[in-house]
Write a protein that holds these residues in place. Structure first.
Motif, PDB file in Angstrom:
ATOM      1  N   LEU A  45      -9.740  -2.136  -0.084  1.00  0.00           N
ATOM      2  CA  LEU A  45      -8.566  -1.892  -0.933  1.00  0.00           C
ATOM      3  C   LEU A  45      -7.580  -3.065  -0.923  1.00  0.00           C
ATOM      4  O   LEU A  45      -6.398  -2.896  -1.235  1.00  0.00           O
ATOM      5  N   ALA A  46      -8.083  -4.260  -0.606  1.00  0.00           N
ATOM      6  CA  ALA A  46      -7.195  -5.427  -0.529  1.00  0.00           C
ATOM      7  C   ALA A  46      -6.596  -5.784  -1.885  1.00  0.00           C
ATOM      8  O   ALA A  46      -5.482  -6.314  -1.954  1.00  0.00           O
ATOM      9  N   SER A  47      -7.309  -5.495  -2.958  1.00  0.00           N
ATOM     10  CA  SER A  47      -6.834  -5.864  -4.296  1.00  0.00           C
ATOM     11  C   SER A  47      -5.892  -4.826  -4.905  1.00  0.00           C
ATOM     12  O   SER A  47      -5.349  -5.043  -5.993  1.00  0.00           O
ATOM     13  N   TYR A  48      -5.703  -3.700  -4.224  1.00  0.00           N
ATOM     14  CA  TYR A  48      -4.821  -2.655  -4.755  1.00  0.00           C
ATOM     15  C   TYR A  48      -3.373  -3.127  -4.683  1.00  0.00           C
ATOM     16  O   TYR A  48      -2.889  -3.580  -3.651  1.00  0.00           O
ATOM     17  N   ASP A  49      -2.658  -2.991  -5.797  1.00  0.00           N
ATOM     18  CA  ASP A  49      -1.260  -3.412  -5.886  1.00  0.00           C
ATOM     19  C   ASP A  49      -0.356  -2.179  -5.817  1.00  0.00           C
ATOM     20  O   ASP A  49      -0.285  -1.402  -6.777  1.00  0.00           O
ATOM     21  N   VAL A  50       0.315  -1.998  -4.691  1.00  0.00           N
ATOM     22  CA  VAL A  50       1.172  -0.820  -4.534  1.00  0.00           C
ATOM     23  C   VAL A  50       2.393  -0.881  -5.449  1.00  0.00           C
ATOM     24  O   VAL A  50       3.105   0.130  -5.596  1.00  0.00           O
ATOM     25  N   ASP A  51       2.648  -2.035  -6.040  1.00  0.00           N
ATOM     26  CA  ASP A  51       3.757  -2.153  -6.993  1.00  0.00           C
ATOM     27  C   ASP A  51       3.268  -2.047  -8.433  1.00  0.00           C
ATOM     28  O   ASP A  51       4.021  -2.293  -9.376  1.00  0.00           O
ATOM     29  N   GLY A  52       1.999  -1.714  -8.598  1.00  0.00           N
ATOM     30  CA  GLY A  52       1.431  -1.568  -9.933  1.00  0.00           C
ATOM     31  C   GLY A  52       1.746  -0.209 -10.528  1.00  0.00           C
ATOM     32  O   GLY A  52       2.596   0.534 -10.024  1.00  0.00           O
ATOM     33  N   ALA A  53       1.025   0.128 -11.604  1.00  0.00           N
ATOM     34  CA  ALA A  53       1.320   1.369 -12.343  1.00  0.00           C
ATOM     35  C   ALA A  53       0.455   2.533 -11.872  1.00  0.00           C
ATOM     36  O   ALA A  53       0.022   3.363 -12.669  1.00  0.00           O
ATOM     37  N   TRP A  54       0.220   2.609 -10.567  1.00  0.00           N
ATOM     38  CA  TRP A  54      -0.561   3.710 -10.018  1.00  0.00           C
ATOM     39  C   TRP A  54       0.351   4.897  -9.682  1.00  0.00           C
ATOM     40  O   TRP A  54       1.541   4.713  -9.421  1.00  0.00           O
TER      41      TRP A  54
END
Length: 251
Positions: free
Chosen positions: A227-236
């Motif tokens: 999950l290194a590419s997951y952006d917690v500041d993205g639109a999830w």
């Protein structure tokens, strides 16, 4: 070769009317400039007796539906007991995800309920016209779950199937059940942690947006298990942000 949405619709309509396979449908539609009526007329005129066979096949599927429909059910509707008997007869276990593939194929309004017209249309669309040919299609339907396009279609449809009447969100326990059923292989590196995380959160339901985004999250996790590419500041959805933070805190 890929086809646009109108062409895909024409292929489906032609297949349902003629009880023919996709390759045959495409051939006749191309010859008729993608006009379904003209293509069907050409098909029947060049296939002596095909129309009567298609009518016979439809009658056989209608009779099959009535065979499993309880007399106490509403007309043209098969409810849970009949649906269970039908699944057993075609060799599908109730706790396997293939049940959901079939529900999507037959456009079931809710889990465990089939409507006669959709039952006939659905099986006709894959040239399964009786119990024997339906049974022969089950391995193919099972394998559909390995295809991303087919899986996504079934996954998104499951939300509607499982949604309690009058509700807009899935109760958490129902969402967990279907996530376990659908994602146990695709999300195997994280499914146990995900369920444990949900059960310890102060949350009682899952929205459609979260359900749909979970598909994209599983695709990301399949290619990036860490999950290194997951952006917690993205639109999830925030619950997925919280889960990723939770997973990273354990690393």
């Amino acid at each position: 070769m890929s086809y646009n949405s109108q062409q895909r619709s024409a292929i489906l309509q032609f297949s349902r009317v003629t009880a023919s396979n996709e390759r045959t449908a495409i051939g006749y539609l191309k010859s008729s400039n993608w006009n379904v009526e003209a293509a069907a007329n050409l098909y029947f005129s060049s296939n002596n007796g095909s129309r009567s066979r298609a009518s016979s096949d439809k009658t056989e599927l209608e009779s099959l539906f009535e065979q499993f429909r309880d007399s106490s059910d509403q007309p043209n509707t098969m409810t849970t007991e009949g649906a269970i008997r039908f699944m057993e007869e075609i060799g599908v276990e109730l706790d396997e995800a293939t049940v959901l593939v079939i529900a999507e194929l037959l456009q079931a309004p809710v889990i465990g309920v089939f409507e006669k017209d959709k039952f006939v249309e659905g099986w006709s669309s894959i040239n399964a016209m009786n119990l024997e040919t339906i049974r022969s299609k089950i391995p193919i339907l099972r394998s559909n779950l390995d295809n991303d396009t087919d899986f996504k279609k079934v996954y998104k449809y499951t939300f509607n199937l499982a949604l309690p009447p009058g509700q807009r969100s899935l109760p958490l326990e129902i969402a967990i059940y279907y996530w376990c059923l659908l994602l146990k292989d695709r999300f195997k590196d994280h499914i146990d942690d995900w369920i444990s995380f949900l059960e310890n959160k102060d949350r009682n339901s899952i929205t459609r947006d979260t359900w749909n985004c979970m598909y994209e999250f599983v695709q990301l996790a399949k290619n990036d298990p860490g999950l290194a590419s997951y952006d917690v500041d993205g639109a999830w959805p925030s619950i997925l942000d919280d889960f990723v933070r939770h997973q990273r805190s354990k690393a």
